[in-house]
Structures are given as structure tokens and as C-alpha cells.
Design a protein around this motif. Sequence first.
Motif, mmCIF file in Angstrom:
data_model
loop_
_atom_site.group_PDB
_atom_site.id
_atom_site.type_symbol
_atom_site.label_atom_id
_atom_site.label_comp_id
_atom_site.label_asym_id
_atom_site.label_seq_id
_atom_site.Cartn_x
_atom_site.Cartn_y
_atom_site.Cartn_z
ATOM 1 N N ASP A 65 -14.935 3.345 3.861
ATOM 2 C CA ASP A 65 -16.068 2.536 3.415
ATOM 3 C C ASP A 65 -16.257 2.682 1.904
ATOM 4 O O ASP A 65 -15.673 3.549 1.261
ATOM 5 C CB ASP A 65 -17.350 2.889 4.180
ATOM 6 C CG ASP A 65 -17.802 4.326 3.976
ATOM 7 O OD1 ASP A 65 -17.687 4.842 2.847
ATOM 8 O OD2 ASP A 65 -18.293 4.934 4.950
ATOM 9 N N HIS A 66 -17.104 1.837 1.330
ATOM 10 C CA HIS A 66 -17.250 1.755 -0.118
ATOM 11 C C HIS A 66 -17.744 3.065 -0.745
ATOM 12 O O HIS A 66 -17.310 3.434 -1.840
ATOM 13 C CB HIS A 66 -18.197 0.606 -0.480
ATOM 14 C CG HIS A 66 -17.596 -0.747 -0.279
ATOM 15 N ND1 HIS A 66 -16.821 -1.364 -1.229
ATOM 16 C CD2 HIS A 66 -17.635 -1.590 0.788
ATOM 17 C CE1 HIS A 66 -16.409 -2.536 -0.782
ATOM 18 N NE2 HIS A 66 -16.895 -2.706 0.449
ATOM 19 N N ASP A 67 -18.633 3.753 -0.057
ATOM 20 C CA ASP A 67 -19.161 5.011 -0.612
ATOM 21 C C ASP A 67 -18.069 6.063 -0.753
ATOM 22 O O ASP A 67 -17.979 6.743 -1.778
ATOM 23 C CB ASP A 67 -20.284 5.549 0.281
ATOM 24 C CG ASP A 67 -21.541 4.712 0.194
ATOM 25 O OD1 ASP A 67 -21.675 3.963 -0.802
ATOM 26 O OD2 ASP A 67 -22.374 4.804 1.104
ATOM 27 N N VAL A 68 -17.240 6.184 0.278
ATOM 28 C CA VAL A 68 -16.140 7.153 0.238
ATOM 29 C C VAL A 68 -15.143 6.760 -0.842
ATOM 30 O O VAL A 68 -14.703 7.594 -1.642
ATOM 31 C CB VAL A 68 -15.422 7.232 1.609
ATOM 32 C CG1 VAL A 68 -14.150 8.077 1.497
ATOM 33 C CG2 VAL A 68 -16.348 7.811 2.658
ATOM 34 N N VAL A 69 -14.802 5.474 -0.886
ATOM 35 C CA VAL A 69 -13.836 4.981 -1.868
ATOM 36 C C VAL A 69 -14.333 5.230 -3.290
ATOM 37 O O VAL A 69 -13.600 5.741 -4.145
ATOM 38 C CB VAL A 69 -13.559 3.474 -1.659
ATOM 39 C CG1 VAL A 69 -12.680 2.936 -2.790
ATOM 40 C CG2 VAL A 69 -12.879 3.247 -0.314
ATOM 41 N N SER A 70 -15.559 4.858 -3.552
ATOM 42 C CA SER A 70 -16.132 5.036 -4.891
ATOM 43 C C SER A 70 -16.122 6.490 -5.300
ATOM 44 O O SER A 70 -15.756 6.839 -6.426
ATOM 45 C CB SER A 70 -17.558 4.478 -4.915
ATOM 46 O OG SER A 70 -18.133 4.651 -6.192
#
Length: 212
Positions: A194-199
Motif C-alpha cells: 500500500d501507499h504508506d508502506v511504499v512511501s
Amino acid sequence: MNIITKIEVQKKNKERVNIYIDNEYSFSLSAELVYKENLKINEKVDIEKITFISKEDNYIKCKNAALRIIERSYKSEKELKDKLLLKGYDNLTIDKTVDFLREYNLLNDISYVKMYVKDKSKLQGKKKIKYDLIKKGISDNLIEKEISNIDEENEKEIAYNMVLKKYNILSKRETDKYKLSQKLYRFLLSKGYDHDVVSNVVKRVMNTEEIY
């Protein structure tokens, strides 16, 4: 009433036999079923019994095919049913086979999901794992229950190590830090994170909080 005149073991498959009725080849059956039904030479047979035997034989073949499939790799119920349908077995026979496998705990979607999530979480994010399990016919409740057990910090570390390797490859030909970070970002998104992990992990690799 017809009479069995010959029972012949097949040359290419010793587990199946050819049945001759009134001196003419009639059909083939598994040796297991011939023994189970106590079929013998000079025994009288009728159409109803032959029909019953054929259905039982089809079930045995379906069951053996299913066992070979799950021996190679674990499968969800839907995956197994789809493979058996492709082999030409009818739904009633497949359902009977699935019931047999369930009874002996050889087919269990709960165990399947546990193994799948444990295995795939080393390579993929929650989103992709969930998407793939849905395609395999697993219920949302079962998926959510198992995915919720994935440790978030461990997931981040796996993603970090994965993107670090990608960074070491891409940085040799991409000097623009923004473009490099975007490629890393898209790479992890494609893996189902998800975006939070990726960021979080891309920023760690790029060693800056200002890229985004």
C-alpha cells in the motif's frame, strides 16, 4: 443378460483392466473397482450395474487425478475444481471428490490460506496477496483474517530489502533522484504494497524526506 467373458490387464496401465462381454471388448475399469465389485469371468451383468460401475470408476479416476494435482502443489477448492473440470469430469463427480478430500483433510481452504499468506508475504504486499486469493475463490472473511496477522514492521523490512536491491540496479543508469524514486515507488506498488508502506521504504532508501 450378458456375461463377462474376459478381464484383461492393460499393457500400458497396470492399474486398469479391459472388460469383455460376450467375447467382445465392452469397457475399461480401474483394477481397484474390479476388485471392489468382485467382478469375475462368467459373471452375468446388466445395464444398470454397468452404469453404476462406470460412475464409480469415473469417481475413482477423478479422485486419483485430484490427488496427483494436490501432490504437486497446494490448491484452493476452486483451483482444484477448475482443473478437474478442464479434465472433463462432471460437477457431481467433482463435488464427491472434493467431499472425500475434505473428509481426510487433504483439501482445506483455511490451511491453504495460512500457507499461501506465509509464503507470499515474503515477496508481495497485502493488496496483491488479497487480490490473488480472491481469484482463487477464497472468501473475503478468511482472507482478511489471515492477512491481518501479517506483521506491519516485518512487511516494511521485506519491502525495504526488496526496493534496496532494485535501487542498486536502477541507480547505475538513472541519476535523476526524482525519476529514480518514482520508479522505485511504482515497483513496490506493482508488488501489492500500500501507499504508506511504499512511501516509507522508498524514502528510507533515498535517504530523504523531501522527495514527495
